[in-house]
Design a protein around this motif. Sequence first.
Motif, PDB file in Angstrom:
ATOM      1  N   THR A   1      47.229  -4.747  18.622  1.00 10.84           N
ATOM      2  CA  THR A   1      48.595  -4.805  18.096  1.00 10.84           C
ATOM      3  C   THR A   1      49.135  -3.403  17.837  1.00 10.84           C
ATOM      4  N   ALA A   2      48.296  -2.529  17.304  1.00  9.95           N
ATOM      5  CA  ALA A   2      48.716  -1.156  17.015  1.00  9.95           C
ATOM      6  C   ALA A   2      49.028  -0.395  18.294  1.00  9.95           C
ATOM      7  N   ILE A   3      48.187  -0.542  19.308  1.00  4.31           N
ATOM      8  CA  ILE A   3      48.419   0.146  20.583  1.00  4.31           C
ATOM      9  C   ILE A   3      49.711  -0.336  21.223  1.00  4.31           C
ATOM     10  N   LYS A   4      49.969  -1.633  21.161  1.00  2.37           N
ATOM     11  CA  LYS A   4      51.189  -2.190  21.734  1.00  2.37           C
ATOM     12  C   LYS A   4      52.420  -1.645  21.015  1.00  2.37           C
ATOM     13  N   ALA A   5      52.319  -1.514  19.689  1.00  2.00           N
ATOM     14  CA  ALA A   5      53.459  -1.026  18.907  1.00  2.00           C
ATOM     15  C   ALA A   5      53.735   0.450  19.165  1.00  2.00           C
ATOM     16  N   ALA A   6      52.680   1.237  19.449  1.00  2.00           N
ATOM     17  CA  ALA A   6      52.854   2.682  19.599  1.00  2.00           C
ATOM     18  C   ALA A   6      53.026   3.132  21.045  1.00  2.00           C
ATOM     19  N   SER A   7      52.639   2.292  22.004  1.00  2.00           N
ATOM     20  CA  SER A   7      52.680   2.682  23.418  1.00  2.00           C
ATOM     21  C   SER A   7      54.086   2.529  23.995  1.00  2.00           C
ATOM     22  N   GLY A   8      54.242   3.094  25.190  1.00  2.00           N
ATOM     23  CA  GLY A   8      55.504   2.936  25.916  1.00  2.00           C
ATOM     24  C   GLY A   8      56.617   3.833  25.440  1.00  2.00           C
ATOM     25  N   GLN A   9      56.315   4.853  24.661  1.00  2.00           N
ATOM     26  CA  GLN A   9      57.339   5.766  24.177  1.00  2.00           C
ATOM     27  C   GLN A   9      57.106   7.148  24.786  1.00  2.00           C
ATOM     28  N   ASP A  10      58.154   7.697  25.354  1.00  2.00           N
ATOM     29  CA  ASP A  10      58.038   8.983  26.046  1.00  2.00           C
ATOM     30  C   ASP A  10      57.568  10.080  25.091  1.00  2.00           C
ATOM     31  N   GLY A  11      56.628  10.888  25.577  1.00  2.00           N
ATOM     32  CA  GLY A  11      56.169  12.036  24.817  1.00  2.00           C
ATOM     33  C   GLY A  11      55.160  11.733  23.746  1.00  2.00           C
ATOM     34  N   ILE A  12      54.708  10.472  23.657  1.00  2.00           N
ATOM     35  CA  ILE A  12      53.719  10.110  22.645  1.00  2.00           C
ATOM     36  C   ILE A  12      52.482   9.552  23.332  1.00  2.00           C
ATOM     37  N   GLU A  13      51.345  10.128  23.030  1.00  2.00           N
ATOM     38  CA  GLU A  13      50.074   9.673  23.590  1.00  2.00           C
ATOM     39  C   GLU A  13      49.312   8.864  22.553  1.00  2.00           C
ATOM     40  N   VAL A  14      48.858   7.697  22.975  1.00  2.00           N
ATOM     41  CA  VAL A  14      48.083   6.815  22.100  1.00  2.00           C
ATOM     42  C   VAL A  14      46.691   6.680  22.686  1.00  2.00           C
ATOM     43  N   ARG A  15      45.690   6.911  21.873  1.00  2.00           N
ATOM     44  CA  ARG A  15      44.323   6.870  22.395  1.00  2.00           C
ATOM     45  C   ARG A  15      43.396   6.184  21.394  1.00  2.00           C
ATOM     46  N   ALA A  16      42.712   5.142  21.880  1.00  2.00           N
ATOM     47  CA  ALA A  16      41.706   4.477  21.056  1.00  2.00           C
ATOM     48  C   ALA A  16      40.419   5.290  21.106  1.00  2.00           C
ATOM     49  N   GLY A  17      39.801   5.481  19.940  1.00  2.00           N
ATOM     50  CA  GLY A  17      38.625   6.330  19.868  1.00  2.00           C
ATOM     51  C   GLY A  17      37.336   5.570  19.613  1.00  2.00           C
ATOM     52  N   SER A  18      36.444   6.186  18.862  1.00  2.00           N
ATOM     53  CA  SER A  18      35.101   5.642  18.649  1.00  2.00           C
ATOM     54  C   SER A  18      35.145   4.280  17.964  1.00  2.00           C
ATOM     55  N   TYR A  19      34.160   3.472  18.284  1.00  3.19           N
ATOM     56  CA  TYR A  19      34.075   2.094  17.792  1.00  3.19           C
ATOM     57  C   TYR A  19      32.678   1.895  17.208  1.00  3.19           C
ATOM     58  N   GLY A  20      32.611   1.269  16.052  1.00  2.62           N
ATOM     59  CA  GLY A  20      31.298   1.044  15.462  1.00  2.62           C
ATOM     60  C   GLY A  20      31.274  -0.180  14.569  1.00  2.62           C
ATOM     61  N   ILE A  21      30.099  -0.742  14.395  1.00  2.00           N
ATOM     62  CA  ILE A  21      29.920  -1.885  13.504  1.00  2.00           C
ATOM     63  C   ILE A  21      28.610  -1.689  12.741  1.00  2.00           C
ATOM     64  N   SER A  22      28.650  -1.979  11.460  1.00  2.65           N
ATOM     65  CA  SER A  22      27.470  -1.778  10.623  1.00  2.65           C
ATOM     66  C   SER A  22      27.368  -2.919   9.607  1.00  2.65           C
ATOM     67  N   GLN A  23      26.146  -3.135   9.150  1.00  2.46           N
ATOM     68  CA  GLN A  23      25.888  -4.188   8.173  1.00  2.46           C
ATOM     69  C   GLN A  23      25.772  -3.563   6.781  1.00  2.46           C
ATOM     70  N   GLU A  24      26.395  -4.204   5.802  1.00  2.00           N
ATOM     71  CA  GLU A  24      26.395  -3.678   4.443  1.00  2.00           C
ATOM     72  C   GLU A  24      25.675  -4.648   3.514  1.00  2.00           C
ATOM     73  N   PHE A  25      24.835  -4.100   2.670  1.00  5.12           N
ATOM     74  CA  PHE A  25      24.074  -4.907   1.722  1.00  5.12           C
ATOM     75  C   PHE A  25      24.498  -4.522   0.298  1.00  5.12           C
ATOM     76  N   PRO A  26      25.535  -5.125  -0.230  1.00  6.39           N
ATOM     77  CA  PRO A  26      25.987  -4.776  -1.578  1.00  6.39           C
ATOM     78  C   PRO A  26      24.992  -5.225  -2.645  1.00  6.39           C
ATOM     79  N   GLU A  27      25.012  -4.509  -3.763  1.00  7.17           N
ATOM     80  CA  GLU A  27      24.112  -4.858  -4.860  1.00  7.17           C
ATOM     81  C   GLU A  27      24.455  -6.224  -5.433  1.00  7.17           C
ATOM     82  N   HIS A  28      25.737  -6.503  -5.464  1.00 10.39           N
ATOM     83  CA  HIS A  28      26.194  -7.818  -5.934  1.00 10.39           C
ATOM     84  C   HIS A  28      27.106  -8.407  -4.857  1.00 10.39           C
TER      85      HIS A  28
END
Length: 232
Positions: A75-102
């Motif tokens: 959705t963000a790429i669609k909203a920002a793309s297609g405009q002259d003089g503006i470059e949109v680039r998706a970067g690094s992607y990651g997923i991690s597991q979190e173990f909260p104390e509570h």
Amino acid sequence: MKRLFLLCSAVFSAAALAGSAHAADAGPDSGTKLEFTTEGRAQGVPTLLTIRLFGHASNANPAQAQQILNRQIATAIKAASGQDGIEVRAGSYGISQEFPEHGTVHWNARQDLTLSGTDSVRLLAIAGTLQEQGLAMEGLDWSLDPQTRDHLMQDARKQALEKVRKDAQADAEALGLRFVGLTNVRVSTTEPGPRPMMLMAARMASAPTPPQSSPEEQTLRVTVSVQAKLAP
């Protein structure tokens, strides 16, 4: 006697030739060598703004977390793309597991998104829109666009090279010598990298309006190292 004369003549000729060869070899290397450096500078206001944002999703199911993030980034790429003089680039992607104390264990998915261009007003407005859609802003970087950078670098290089001969002649005169020529010329450049604008994390994550950003002047340097030949 005739044989002795010829021998002496041969010895004399060989000695003369050796002396001539030695003089020829010593000629180019004779005199005084002066090593010095000059510097040329060019200053300019950065023209290229890069805005660093990121999307984030959390869910007990890793697949669900990724799906939510993927939709958000699309959705963000669609909203920002297609405009002259503006470059949109998706970067690094990651997923991690979190173990909260509570609480329950959950998965966090994150992907970076960058916007860059020379129209800072439009870029900041788009960044504000993307924040409203759920993205968080991580920072702003100011740098020189390639065309401006090349132009400034040429100015600094020309300035440095034009100073070389003048400096060599002035140094020779100060030493009571004569400037003969230049050798071993080396050119090196120094330029600043992107200049980040530090923002408070809370403001970046939930600012109701896009932040304002003003670039600061940057300096590019060209250094010329040279060896000058001086003579009496």
